[in-house]
Design an enzyme around this catalytic site. Sequence first.
Site, PDB file in Angstrom:
ATOM      1  N   GLY A  22       0.811  -1.216   0.000  1.00 30.40           N
ATOM      2  CA  GLY A  22       0.000   0.000   0.000  1.00 30.40           C
ATOM      3  C   GLY A  22       0.842   1.261   0.000  1.00 30.40           C
ATOM      4  O   GLY A  22       2.024   1.226  -0.338  1.00 30.40           O
ATOM      5  N   HIS A  25       1.954   4.491  -5.196  1.00 34.22           N
ATOM      6  CA  HIS A  25       2.520   5.565  -6.013  1.00 34.22           C
ATOM      7  C   HIS A  25       2.615   5.056  -7.449  1.00 34.22           C
ATOM      8  O   HIS A  25       2.207   3.919  -7.743  1.00 34.22           O
ATOM      9  CB  HIS A  25       3.880   6.007  -5.458  1.00 34.22           C
ATOM     10  CG  HIS A  25       4.842   4.876  -5.217  1.00 34.22           C
ATOM     11  ND1 HIS A  25       5.349   4.096  -6.236  1.00 34.22           N
ATOM     12  CD2 HIS A  25       5.354   4.351  -4.074  1.00 34.22           C
ATOM     13  CE1 HIS A  25       6.151   3.179  -5.745  1.00 34.22           C
ATOM     14  NE2 HIS A  25       6.172   3.300  -4.428  1.00 34.22           N
ATOM     15  N   HIS A  28       3.906   1.490  -8.156  1.00 31.34           N
ATOM     16  CA  HIS A  28       2.917   0.411  -8.008  1.00 31.34           C
ATOM     17  C   HIS A  28       1.959   0.393  -9.206  1.00 31.34           C
ATOM     18  O   HIS A  28       1.608  -0.668  -9.729  1.00 31.34           O
ATOM     19  CB  HIS A  28       2.077   0.608  -6.746  1.00 31.34           C
ATOM     20  CG  HIS A  28       2.852   0.570  -5.456  1.00 31.34           C
ATOM     21  ND1 HIS A  28       3.019   1.672  -4.645  1.00 31.34           N
ATOM     22  CD2 HIS A  28       3.497  -0.450  -4.840  1.00 31.34           C
ATOM     23  CE1 HIS A  28       3.723   1.328  -3.582  1.00 31.34           C
ATOM     24  NE2 HIS A  28       4.034   0.059  -3.673  1.00 31.34           N
ATOM     25  N   GLN A 137      11.393  -4.123 -10.327  1.00 33.75           N
ATOM     26  CA  GLN A 137      12.864  -4.159 -10.297  1.00 33.75           C
ATOM     27  C   GLN A 137      13.421  -3.222  -9.222  1.00 33.75           C
ATOM     28  O   GLN A 137      14.567  -3.347  -8.816  1.00 33.75           O
ATOM     29  CB  GLN A 137      13.403  -3.795 -11.686  1.00 33.75           C
ATOM     30  CG  GLN A 137      14.893  -3.582 -11.805  1.00 33.75           C
ATOM     31  CD  GLN A 137      15.708  -4.845 -11.551  1.00 33.75           C
ATOM     32  OE1 GLN A 137      15.202  -5.955 -11.633  1.00 33.75           O
ATOM     33  NE2 GLN A 137      16.977  -4.676 -11.215  1.00 33.75           N
ATOM     34  N   ASP A 139      12.890  -3.411  -6.195  1.00 38.27           N
ATOM     35  CA  ASP A 139      13.340  -4.341  -5.159  1.00 38.27           C
ATOM     36  C   ASP A 139      13.997  -5.526  -5.871  1.00 38.27           C
ATOM     37  O   ASP A 139      13.437  -6.632  -5.931  1.00 38.27           O
ATOM     38  CB  ASP A 139      12.157  -4.770  -4.295  1.00 38.27           C
ATOM     39  CG  ASP A 139      11.542  -3.577  -3.590  1.00 38.27           C
ATOM     40  OD1 ASP A 139      12.022  -3.204  -2.517  1.00 38.27           O
ATOM     41  OD2 ASP A 139      10.593  -2.974  -4.146  1.00 38.27           O
TER      42      ASP A 139
HETATM   43  P1  AMP Z   1       5.937  -2.348  -1.719  1.00 35.24           P
HETATM   44  O1  AMP Z   1       4.564  -1.801  -1.534  1.00 35.24           O
HETATM   45  O2  AMP Z   1       7.029  -1.374  -1.444  1.00 35.24           O
HETATM   46  O3  AMP Z   1       6.129  -3.677  -1.029  1.00 35.24           O
HETATM   47  O4  AMP Z   1       6.070  -2.659  -3.269  1.00 35.24           O
HETATM   48  C1  AMP Z   1       5.152  -3.478  -3.927  1.00 35.24           C
HETATM   49  C2  AMP Z   1       5.664  -3.781  -5.303  1.00 35.24           C
HETATM   50  O5  AMP Z   1       5.846  -2.564  -6.018  1.00 35.24           O
HETATM   51  C3  AMP Z   1       7.027  -4.495  -5.292  1.00 35.24           C
HETATM   52  O6  AMP Z   1       7.041  -5.470  -6.326  1.00 35.24           O
HETATM   53  C4  AMP Z   1       7.975  -3.364  -5.588  1.00 35.24           C
HETATM   54  O7  AMP Z   1       9.173  -3.786  -6.194  1.00 35.24           O
HETATM   55  C5  AMP Z   1       7.150  -2.526  -6.547  1.00 35.24           C
HETATM   56  N1  AMP Z   1       7.667  -1.157  -6.588  1.00 35.24           N
HETATM   57  C6  AMP Z   1       7.838  -0.310  -5.539  1.00 35.24           C
HETATM   58  N2  AMP Z   1       8.403   0.842  -5.964  1.00 35.24           N
HETATM   59  C7  AMP Z   1       8.604   0.713  -7.296  1.00 35.24           C
HETATM   60  C8  AMP Z   1       9.186   1.546  -8.299  1.00 35.24           C
HETATM   61  N3  AMP Z   1       9.677   2.759  -8.028  1.00 35.24           N
HETATM   62  N4  AMP Z   1       9.234   1.077  -9.567  1.00 35.24           N
HETATM   63  C9  AMP Z   1       8.765  -0.163  -9.871  1.00 35.24           C
HETATM   64  N5  AMP Z   1       8.208  -0.995  -8.977  1.00 35.24           N
HETATM   65  C10 AMP Z   1       8.129  -0.568  -7.701  1.00 35.24           C
END
Ligand code: AMP
Length: 263
Positions: A22, A25, A28, A137, A139
């Site tokens: 969540g 941005h 996501h 990518q 992460d």
């Molecule tokens: P998170 O909510 O931070 O756990 O991220 C959820 C998914 O969104 C994960 O697969 C992240 O790698 C991806 N994600 C987060 N930030 C970015 C970004 N700047 N560019 C591409 N994918 C992202």
Amino acid sequence: MQREALLLKKKGQKIVLVPTMGALHEGHLSLVKRARKRGDVVIMSIYVNPTQFGPSEDYTKYPRPRKKDQDLARNAGVDVLFAPKALYAKDESTRVVEGEKSKGRCGRYRSGHFDGVCTVVAKLFMIVQPDYAVFGQKDAQQCDVIERMARDLCFPVKVIRAPLIRDKNGLALSSRNRYLSDEEYQMALQLPQILARAASCGDSKRAVAQARTELIDAPGLRLQYVEAAGKYLCAAVYVGQTRLIDNMPILAGATGSVVPAGF
Ligand code: AMP
């Protein structure tokens, strides 16, 4: 959710899962765009997974703007938002442990983090029954770990790796960027700049050495690690209390994997 997913599959629908924590941005939302192209039903999960946070990390203060997330997900084309309150039983005693890809980089500094990630993603795969799952990518190590887990445990899920999305100044989008003050934000911009410069030499060893020297000298940044993994230069730094990660492809003459938001 699992009952619904099994019904969808019975009808021949292809399910694509976008797992998130969540505080959505454009990064996501770019995963949702990819997901839409792959299948019939896009399911986004929002769950701040307690088992991937260390005791001194930001689990309790992690942003949870539920209403705003719902609107963003709906407008981006998410069909089903799966936002469970809890995914663990009180007496839960089973964990998924990956033993190779989770070593080094973030794994060195976040003990148990990738076990928590693998465990929650394995649960999500079983609950949502996706044909595809999209990860970013941003992460990079998480992608490596999940790809390995899906292969090793024979999940019938194709893992898709989507490009890293940056803001207009080059900073990798992250839910944690909202912790940064204006001054910290300006200092954080040094991270992609330094990585891009170093990665453009095309040689892993030189790229790591150059990035390390520059990151150590960069005012306001506290380096945690800089490492090459495959053809990527990966780093984690602290800016104040906020931990940021980034990575760039190591390519001669490259200026970094700058994919602006809204690409
Ligand atoms: P998170 O909510 O931070 O756990 O991220 C959820 C998914 O969104 C994960 O697969 C992240 O790698 C991806 N994600 C987060 N930030 C970015 C970004 N700047 N560019 C591409 N994918 C992202």
